[in-house]
Design an enzyme around this catalytic site. Sequence first.
Site, mmCIF file in Angstrom:
data_model
loop_
_atom_site.group_PDB
_atom_site.id
_atom_site.type_symbol
_atom_site.label_atom_id
_atom_site.label_comp_id
_atom_site.label_asym_id
_atom_site.label_seq_id
_atom_site.Cartn_x
_atom_site.Cartn_y
_atom_site.Cartn_z
ATOM 1 N N ASP A 66 0.821 -1.201 0.000
ATOM 2 C CA ASP A 66 0.000 0.000 0.000
ATOM 3 C C ASP A 66 0.862 1.261 0.000
ATOM 4 O O ASP A 66 0.515 2.261 -0.636
ATOM 5 C CB ASP A 66 -0.946 0.003 1.203
ATOM 6 C CG ASP A 66 -2.141 0.918 0.991
ATOM 7 O OD1 ASP A 66 -2.694 0.926 -0.133
ATOM 8 O OD2 ASP A 66 -2.518 1.641 1.928
ATOM 9 N N CYS A 154 -10.430 4.453 -4.752
ATOM 10 C CA CYS A 154 -9.442 4.430 -3.665
ATOM 11 C C CYS A 154 -9.915 5.283 -2.490
ATOM 12 O O CYS A 154 -9.673 4.945 -1.333
ATOM 13 C CB CYS A 154 -8.082 4.911 -4.167
ATOM 14 S SG CYS A 154 -6.806 4.770 -2.902
ATOM 15 N N TYR A 158 -12.467 2.794 0.316
ATOM 16 C CA TYR A 158 -11.773 2.748 1.615
ATOM 17 C C TYR A 158 -12.637 3.341 2.724
ATOM 18 O O TYR A 158 -12.715 2.807 3.824
ATOM 19 C CB TYR A 158 -10.426 3.483 1.530
ATOM 20 C CG TYR A 158 -9.258 2.552 1.317
ATOM 21 C CD1 TYR A 158 -8.266 2.410 2.279
ATOM 22 C CD2 TYR A 158 -9.149 1.787 0.157
ATOM 23 C CE1 TYR A 158 -7.195 1.553 2.099
ATOM 24 C CE2 TYR A 158 -8.092 0.929 -0.036
ATOM 25 C CZ TYR A 158 -7.107 0.807 0.927
ATOM 26 O OH TYR A 158 -6.062 -0.051 0.740
ATOM 27 N N TYR A 188 -9.475 5.000 8.428
ATOM 28 C CA TYR A 188 -10.319 4.955 7.232
ATOM 29 C C TYR A 188 -11.813 4.992 7.551
ATOM 30 O O TYR A 188 -12.621 5.349 6.695
ATOM 31 C CB TYR A 188 -9.942 3.752 6.366
ATOM 32 C CG TYR A 188 -8.570 3.950 5.757
ATOM 33 C CD1 TYR A 188 -8.362 4.934 4.787
ATOM 34 C CD2 TYR A 188 -7.469 3.205 6.182
ATOM 35 C CE1 TYR A 188 -7.110 5.157 4.246
ATOM 36 C CE2 TYR A 188 -6.208 3.419 5.641
ATOM 37 C CZ TYR A 188 -6.029 4.400 4.672
ATOM 38 O OH TYR A 188 -4.780 4.632 4.151
ATOM 39 N N GLU A 230 -9.330 -2.806 -6.363
ATOM 40 C CA GLU A 230 -9.277 -2.672 -4.896
ATOM 41 C C GLU A 230 -9.467 -4.051 -4.254
ATOM 42 O O GLU A 230 -8.739 -4.432 -3.344
ATOM 43 C CB GLU A 230 -10.373 -1.716 -4.389
ATOM 44 C CG GLU A 230 -10.107 -0.249 -4.612
ATOM 45 C CD GLU A 230 -8.964 0.307 -3.773
ATOM 46 O OE1 GLU A 230 -8.596 -0.317 -2.756
ATOM 47 O OE2 GLU A 230 -8.422 1.353 -4.141
#
Length: 249
Positions: A66, A154, A158, A188, A230
């Site tokens: 990541d 993204c 998330y 997140y 993802e």
Amino acid sequence: SSCSIVPELSTNHSPTFPSNSFKMSAQQLWNNAASMIAVTEKHPFLVAMVDGTLSNDSFKYYVVQDALYLEDFADCLRRLAESAGSEEDSKRLKTFATGADEAEMALHNSFFKEWDISAEGAKQMPHTLLYTSYMKRVVVTRSHKQGLSALLPCFWVYMHVGKCMLKLREELGECKRPPQFDAWIDMYGGDDFEREVKEYIKLVDAECKVATEEELKEMQEHFNMCCKLEHMFWDQASNQMEWPNLGGM
């Protein structure tokens, strides 16, 4: 059951585009991909992070990959800042790039320090390279609108899985898990990240309103692909995927 913050999904899973493109929104992009996102929110990697059964090795692998991904993600945001139609949008995109560089990487770097490891010298593994290459290709060779839509998952996926994980953590109650897992969920699933995501969604919304039907279809295609990537990113971490060794190389 599905996490309560999944938008309502119609029984028809084929993408729907309003006859008047000015009614299109980022929410429509999400709704058209909701059946896929509903699978991702229950990804075994994410569920195992909440219930504490995820192996530390898988999580360390994920954090390194990541960190490598975020470098390219921040670069894509800076490139979009250069192609933005207004100074205001350009500034906002540069701020998002800084957020990826600093806020998200600060979390990763805190993990590296605790574990005494680094992403230095690490290589992007197959799904990381697939995702970053796709994202960069769209940002560099396609329109600004398409670039924005490719980066949207993204942010939004998330935030969404973060909220789902917060909910699951509450439901499970007392559950032993490494503090790094909780720090990730808190970030997140947190309010600061949600504010940032909503700001980015506004940028995409503005572009949706002036996009042609053809552009909207392309934006949907990139959004769907990056939602899929993802999911594959967490698949890769679950399996700790490596490049094949061919003839000792």
